[in-house]
Design an enzyme around this catalytic site. Structure first.
Site, PDB file in Angstrom:
ATOM      1  N   GLY A 147       0.828  -1.209   0.000  1.00 27.53           N
ATOM      2  CA  GLY A 147       0.000   0.000   0.000  1.00 27.53           C
ATOM      3  C   GLY A 147       0.855   1.248   0.000  1.00 27.53           C
ATOM      4  N   CYS A 248       1.461   9.909 -11.833  1.00 21.58           N
ATOM      5  CA  CYS A 248      -0.012   9.851 -11.924  1.00 21.58           C
ATOM      6  C   CYS A 248      -0.620  10.249 -10.585  1.00 21.58           C
ATOM      7  CB  CYS A 248      -0.484   8.442 -12.273  1.00 21.58           C
ATOM      8  SG  CYS A 248       0.181   7.807 -13.810  1.00 21.58           S
ATOM      9  N   LEU A 348     -25.959  18.884  13.501  1.00 26.99           N
ATOM     10  CA  LEU A 348     -27.229  18.352  12.999  1.00 26.99           C
ATOM     11  C   LEU A 348     -27.868  17.339  13.944  1.00 26.99           C
ATOM     12  CD1 LEU A 348     -26.297  19.779  10.334  1.00 26.99           C
ATOM     13  CD2 LEU A 348     -27.460  17.937   9.130  1.00 26.99           C
ATOM     14  N   GLU A 373      -4.663   7.534  -1.847  1.00 25.31           N
ATOM     15  CA  GLU A 373      -3.795   8.500  -2.545  1.00 25.31           C
ATOM     16  C   GLU A 373      -2.752   9.086  -1.592  1.00 25.31           C
ATOM     17  OE1 GLU A 373      -3.664   9.361  -5.691  1.00 25.31           O
ATOM     18  OE2 GLU A 373      -5.382   8.215  -6.406  1.00 25.31           O
ATOM     19  N   THR A 375      -1.551   8.125   2.525  1.00 28.22           N
ATOM     20  CA  THR A 375      -2.183   8.339   3.827  1.00 28.22           C
ATOM     21  C   THR A 375      -1.716   9.673   4.402  1.00 28.22           C
ATOM     22  OG1 THR A 375      -0.352   7.279   4.969  1.00 28.22           O
ATOM     23  CG2 THR A 375      -2.180   5.850   4.316  1.00 28.22           C
TER      24      THR A 375
END
Lengths: 394, 252
Positions: A147, A248, A348, A373, A375
């Site tokens: 990862g 990328c 809320l 993308e 951590t």
């Protein structure tokens, strides 16, 4: 001599008048995406999110508008500025992070490597159809055991005559089950290479990851490649190292730095409206000091995020933006957006946990954006390395 | 086929509208948007011009401001725009508006003029018909479907019972309802090209139109609040009360 200070109170929903940072063309483009989100996304997003589906039928509309690969030049792409791309990401993510993710993956992760590292034939073959939304792409870098450290990837490709045989698996792949084409990064004798793999190639399988509690209006998959044979013409000739996938990621992370400001804005606005409508103890809850404190903190976070994103955008368009500065934007804007979403959810009350309001959906989505993308930790260490010159993650 | 589409820039409907307390005129900010109902006319015009060859010219009257609304319509794909902006036209009535638009359209030349049915800020709803009269061409109004070819235009005219099929020879004026076609979003390429497109700016005197006001708004009242309805608790006999109420209203 300085001009007088204006006494006109600021617009609560654009406190610093960040609107004035953008020219007429940028605002028109921004308004077009906002209009698209208002008409096509917002009326349906709660249902899509609850059902766990991505509205793939919108790909064509997005393509017609020019949203897909919008900041790339030529090959049917719109060729906008990086700032305009950022504004589009912001408006899309004010709708939903999953919708913005689709556009990020298509443009920055699937189209960008073909545009940047592909041969002329590859560009001609794929980019116009991808820009039009007729062909959907995905990006295979992350693996089950690889990862934050993508260079440890196990997926490999070996030459077999004029072909390549690819084996391995990829994990957390956005658009995996929607895609007709996958950009697969694999270890080779030459280094790290990218391959354009049509998803109907024998040996290629995509398995949708179910039971997600976040980014539910987005398709996430595991890809398995079992002796997938592709010709050498499918290999991206322009790069043979980690520079390929990392460039990328820079594009996509840049878009996220903008996008999360949209999610935060949507949460803040929902909380502001709610605080003025909801009555307790005989007055709107926005009258209470504790609530005003929260509203102001949220407003500041949204405006500050916008200023950072705008600054990164202008630097990108000037060609001076660095990956470390992208880390600044991705890391800081995302954690602040998550904080805004949690605060809004509190304002809320019970309504904050339903899909009638956007805040819980955004909050749950941002938990994904927080770690994908790059951590929060990895971006911290990229900036830490830039500060000290010492790499902490190797 | 030369298609003219009448469009109007209006204050963003998602904001609040303010009226000048003296003149009762709408206060128009510098940045106005394309009236949403005009998107249908622009889309219809683009489809007709694309199917049969030709061009789409936008004609608009009103303070040009930042031209954001006009650029939106150009970004959808219209070829050029003519904008009549004249301080003397402030507060002009429907007839003056129609005279200005007619003069601008005459000057441009046209085979087909497309309008919405009414603007979202003024709602007079009579400009398309006046326009046809002034241009001395047929008016085909409230179209839910439009077909223009071979020197003719055929529409489905919305009625309370369904629709009439109405046909006329070109040139003609057609007013289209919202939903006649699904308007496209401006494309990003269109947005970038829009600022390069020709926008001709004219005044009322360029067109020789008399701008003297024939109509004055004497008072403006807020719409009355809706009165509360009658609530009937059902104790088993509620249906009788409902029937009685309906009889009183002479519904049954």
């Amino acid at each position: 001599m300085t001009a007088d200070i204006s006494l006109t109170p600021p617009d609560p929903k654009d406190f610093l008048d960040t609107d004035s940072l953008f020219d007429e063309e940028e605002r028109l483009l921004r308004d077009t995406v906002r209009d698209f989100v208002r008409k096509e996304i917002l009326p349906n997003i709660a249902d899509w999110w609850e059902q766990g589906v991505f509205p793939v039928e919108l790909a064509k509309t997005m393509g017609d508008m020019g949203l897909l690969g919008m900041h790339l030049e030529g090959y049917g792409c719109a060729g906008t500025s990086g700032t305009a791309y950022g504004l589009a990401c912001l408006e899309l993510e004010a709708g939903d992070s999953g919708i913005r993710s689709f556009v990020s993956v298509q443009g920055s992760l699937a189209m960008f490597p073909i545009w940047k590292f592909g041969s002329e034939e590859q560009k001609q073959e794929w980019l116009p159809r991808m820009a039009a939304g007729e062909v959907i792409g995905c990006f295979g870098l992350t693996e089950p055991d690889s990862g934050s450290d993508p260079a440890s990837m196990r997926t490999h490709a070996r030459r077999d005559g004029s072909d390549w045989i690819i084996n391995g698996s990829k994990m957390w792949i956005t658009n995996g089950n929607l895609a007709q084409v996958a950009i697969i990064w694999a270890r080779t004798d030459e280094g790290i290479n990218g391959f354009i793999v049509p998803t109907d190639t024998p040996g290629f399988e995509a398995h949708e990851i179910k039971h997600k509690a976040s980014l539910r209006a987005s398709v996430t998959s595991e890809l398995s490649l079992d002796d997938v044979r592709v010709p050498d013409a499918y290999r991206l000739p322009g790069v043979s190292s980690m520079r390929g996938p990392l460039s990328c990621l820079n594009e996509a992370r840049y878009g996220i730095a903008w996008g999360v400001v949209g999610a935060a804005r949507a949460c803040f606005e929902a909380a502001l409206d709610y605080s003025l409508e909801r009555q307790q103890f005989g007055k709107p809850i926005g009258s209470f000091q504790l609530t005003q404190r929260k509203l102001v903190e949220m407003m500041i976070a949204v405006n500050r995020g916008m200023l950072v994103a705008h600054h990164l955008g202008r630097r990108k368009d000037a060609g001076t933006l660095t990956p470390h500065q992208i880390s600044f934007g991705k890391m800081d804007n995302t954690r602040n957006a998550l904080e805004v979403a949690r605060t809004a959810r509190g304002i809320l009350g019970g309504n904050g946990i339903t899909l009638e309001y956007p805040v819980f959906r955004h909050m749950a989505n941002l938990e994904t954006v927080y770690t994908y993308e790059g951590t929060n930790e990895i971006h911290t260490l990229i900036m830490g390395q830039a500060l000290t010159g010492i790499e902490a993650f190797s | 086929m030369q298609v003219v589409v009448c469009v109007k820039q209006i204050p963003d409907p998602s904001g609040t509208y303010t009226l000048d307390p003296e003149t009762h005129f709408l206060v128009r900010p510098d940045e106005q948007v394309l009236d949403d109902t005009d998107r249908y006319g622009v889309e219809m015009g683009l489809q007709i011009a694309q199917a049969h060859g030709g061009s789409v010219t936008l004609v608009s009257m009103g303070p040009k401001g930042s031209m954001q609304g006009i650029r939106q319509a150009l970004a959808m794909g219209a070829d050029r725009a003519v904008v009549v902006d004249d301080a003397d036209l402030k507060g002009s009535d429907a007839l003056t508006t129609a005279q200005v638009l007619a003069a601008a359209i005459q000057r441009t030349g046209f085979d087909l003029v497309i309008t919405g049915t009414e603007s979202t800020d003024g709602y007079s709803g009579v400009v398309p018909q006046m326009l046809a009269e002034l241009l001395d061409v047929p008016a085909l109004t409230y179209a839910t479907e439009v077909e223009a070819r071979d020197g003719k235009v055929t529409i489905n005219r919305q009625t309370s019972a369904g629709y009439d099929v109405v046909e006329a020879s070109l040139p003609a004026v057609v007013s289209v309802t919202a939903g006649v076609v699904e308007p496209r979003y401006p494309t990003f390429k269109g947005i970038m090209d829009a600022k390069k497109k020709e926008v001709e700016e004219l005044t009322a005197s360029d067109l020789g139109v008399d701008t003297s006001l024939r109509q004055r708004v004497t008072a403006v009242e807020p719409a009355p609040e809706r009165e509360a309805g009658v609530k009937i608790e059902d104790d088993g006999e509620a249906h009788l009360k409902v029937v009685e109420l309906l009889q009183q209203k002479k519904v049954i």
